[in-house]
Design a protein around this motif. Structure first.
Motif, PDB file in Angstrom:
ATOM      1  N   ASP A 341       0.924  -1.475   0.135  1.00  0.00           N
ATOM      2  CA  ASP A 341      -0.423  -0.358  -0.072  1.00  0.00           C
ATOM      3  C   ASP A 341       0.710   1.736  -0.128  1.00  0.00           C
ATOM      4  OD1 ASP A 341      -2.478  -1.190  -0.351  1.00  0.00           O
ATOM      5  OD2 ASP A 341      -2.106  -1.530   2.113  1.00  0.00           O
ATOM      6  N   HIS A 342       1.863   1.517   0.936  1.00  0.00           N
ATOM      7  CA  HIS A 342       2.991   2.540   0.666  1.00  0.00           C
ATOM      8  C   HIS A 342       3.126   2.717  -1.039  1.00  0.00           C
ATOM      9  CE1 HIS A 342       3.333   1.521   5.138  1.00  0.00           C
ATOM     10  NE2 HIS A 342       3.257   2.590   4.673  1.00  0.00           N
ATOM     11  N   ARG A 343       4.111   1.535  -1.220  1.00  0.00           N
ATOM     12  CA  ARG A 343       4.369   1.531  -2.389  1.00  0.00           C
ATOM     13  C   ARG A 343       3.546   2.041  -3.765  1.00  0.00           C
ATOM     14  NH1 ARG A 343       7.936   0.867   0.508  1.00  0.00           N
ATOM     15  NH2 ARG A 343       9.509  -0.701   0.367  1.00  0.00           N
ATOM     16  N   ALA A 344       2.486   1.502  -3.904  1.00  0.00           N
ATOM     17  CA  ALA A 344       1.321   1.734  -4.379  1.00  0.00           C
ATOM     18  C   ALA A 344       0.743   3.136  -4.694  1.00  0.00           C
ATOM     19  CB  ALA A 344      -0.275   1.038  -4.613  1.00  0.00           C
ATOM     20  N   LEU A 345       1.348   3.574  -3.507  1.00  0.00           N
ATOM     21  CA  LEU A 345       1.453   5.207  -3.404  1.00  0.00           C
ATOM     22  C   LEU A 345       2.089   6.445  -3.418  1.00  0.00           C
ATOM     23  CD1 LEU A 345      -0.732   7.653  -2.076  1.00  0.00           C
ATOM     24  CD2 LEU A 345       0.600   7.730   0.118  1.00  0.00           C
ATOM     25  N   GLU A 346       3.394   5.052  -3.699  1.00  0.00           N
ATOM     26  CA  GLU A 346       4.524   6.178  -4.347  1.00  0.00           C
ATOM     27  C   GLU A 346       3.978   6.108  -6.119  1.00  0.00           C
ATOM     28  OE1 GLU A 346       7.970   4.251  -3.773  1.00  0.00           O
ATOM     29  OE2 GLU A 346       7.556   4.133  -1.111  1.00  0.00           O
ATOM     30  N   VAL A 347       3.778   5.287  -6.548  1.00  0.00           N
ATOM     31  CA  VAL A 347       3.634   4.657  -8.105  1.00  0.00           C
ATOM     32  C   VAL A 347       2.324   6.022  -8.812  1.00  0.00           C
ATOM     33  CG1 VAL A 347       2.161   3.187  -9.764  1.00  0.00           C
ATOM     34  CG2 VAL A 347       3.693   2.096  -7.722  1.00  0.00           C
ATOM     35  N   GLU A 348       0.890   6.295  -7.479  1.00  0.00           N
ATOM     36  CA  GLU A 348       0.249   7.123  -7.936  1.00  0.00           C
ATOM     37  C   GLU A 348       0.862   8.553  -8.427  1.00  0.00           C
ATOM     38  OE1 GLU A 348      -3.263   7.585  -5.061  1.00  0.00           O
ATOM     39  OE2 GLU A 348      -4.340   6.613  -7.391  1.00  0.00           O
ATOM     40  N   ARG A 349       1.691   8.257  -6.951  1.00  0.00           N
ATOM     41  CA  ARG A 349       2.277   9.964  -6.882  1.00  0.00           C
ATOM     42  C   ARG A 349       3.029  10.042  -7.902  1.00  0.00           C
ATOM     43  NH1 ARG A 349       3.982  10.123  -0.623  1.00  0.00           N
ATOM     44  NH2 ARG A 349       1.450  10.949   0.246  1.00  0.00           N
TER      45      ARG A 349
END
Length: 366
Positions: A341-349
């Motif tokens: 979930d932390h990584r997905a937020l990075e990708v989205e940003r």
């Protein structure tokens, strides 16, 4: 947004270490409202060794490993907001890398996602058959699952518009503590397939350590080790399916991670096994590599070793109480900072241009 992803396999981890990474990243993106289509070839008997059925959050398309079938899937992906070609599909890689770029449009952006950057870069610089290097500037972005500053610099030198590592992480619903299973009991366990750039380090960090403490029990899982000479206190059990990983990790005093040669040289590339073991609350022992402190604190959340003798020394001194304390601290760290979930937020940003200074990908809004 609709993400069309061309990778090795999301349903099978058989000779496919990237499977859990794909499931973690793409599953987390799906939870954030994005639509996922995953295209994978029917190759290397992976479909016969599925770990999971297609998840409900992902449309999985399996195609014959030939150019005509791949071309049909490329056409199917046309119009997606984001098209991703991952490294190491295993068949038709050059064809796919060239062909996905034809899908670029004002609506569609195309990304190369490198799940083995050190090996890919070595091929670009040394292989006379390499066709990826000249294409790097044409991709809207290069994402990698590790590598740190050396990999970023190498891709930028090839003309990449942007290169950003999206590291492995933990999927807490998949990897978590379970009761120990006597079938996986050991003092030290190691899980990894036999690969040319891993074997020497397995000999040093695992087999040499086993020979040094003959009174300890060592367990090896992974494919390809059937004819490998091993000390008498090492037991090899072959391929370990993903659904067995928690029991494998929770049934040993400690779990060993061994980084492949190329990853160790580059550093900053924690394998999926690091987060799987920590997520299960296991006491992790890892070969020392540059950047480990970015993910886990040595001697409190992880034990590090420079060679097999150091691994053996850790085992000789590791009480059940200390092993449990290290496992608990490592699990707390990854839950707080290193989940998918932390990584997905990075990708989205990144895709929206809200992080790291990377350019926004037009058409990538949700």
């Amino acid at each position: 947004m609709h993400i069309a992803f061309f990778g090795s396999s999301i349903v099978s981890a058989y000779w496919n270490g990237a499977a859990t990474y794909y499931r973690g990243i793409l599953g987390a993106l799906a939870r954030r409202g994005h639509r996922i289509t995953f295209y994978e070839p029917d190759a290397f008997d992976r479909q016969k060794h599925r770990d999971i059925e297609p998840p409900e959050w992902c449309r999985v398309v399996v195609y014959k490993p030939c150019e005509d079938a791949a071309a049909a899937q490329l056409e199917d992906a046309r119009g997606a907001d984001l098209v991703v070609k991952a490294s190491g599909v295993g068949v038709l890689d050059s064809f796919l890398e060239k062909s996905v770029l034809a899908l670029k449009s004002p609506r569609t952006r195309v990304v190369f996602w490198d799940v083995d950057a050190p090996a890919t870069l070595e091929s670009i610089h040394t292989s006379p058959d390499d066709r990826l290097g000249p294409l790097v500037p044409d991709f809207d972005m290069i994402l990698t699952y590790g590598g740190g500053p050396p990999v970023v610099s190498a891709y930028e030198a090839l003309g990449a518009k942007a290169c950003v590592p999206i590291y492995n992480a933990l999927e807490p619903e998949t990897h978590h503590p379970v009761p120990p299973d006597p079938a996986f009991a050991a003092d030290l366990s190691f899980l990894g397939n036999r690969l040319p750039d891993r074997e020497r380090r397995v000999e040093e960090f695992f087999l040499k350590a086993a020979a040094g403490v003959p009174g300890k029990r060592f367990l090896m899982g992974g494919s390809g080790w059937d004819d490998k000479p091993m000390p008498d206190n090492v037991r090899w059990i072959g391929h370990v399916y993903t659904h067995q990983h928690n029991a494998f990790n929770c049934s040993a005093r400690a779990v060993l991670n061994i980084t492949r040669d190329s990853m160790a040289r580059t550093g900053f590339s924690p394998p999926t096994r690091v987060f799987e073991a920590c997520g299960a609350g296991s006491c992790l022992v890892t070969d020392a590599w540059t950047g480990i402190e970015q993910f886990l604190e040595p001697d409190r959340e992880v034990l590090t070793a420079v060679d097999g003798d150091a691994v053996a020394a850790h085992l000789a001194d590791l009480s059940p109480e200390r092993a449990a304390a290290i496992g608990a601290a490592g699990r707390a760290r990854v839950l707080a900072h290193h989940t998918y979930d932390h990584r997905a937020l990075e990708v989205e940003r990144l895709l929206e241009g809200r992080d790291t200074g990377a350019p926004a990908l037009e058409g990538a809004a949700r």
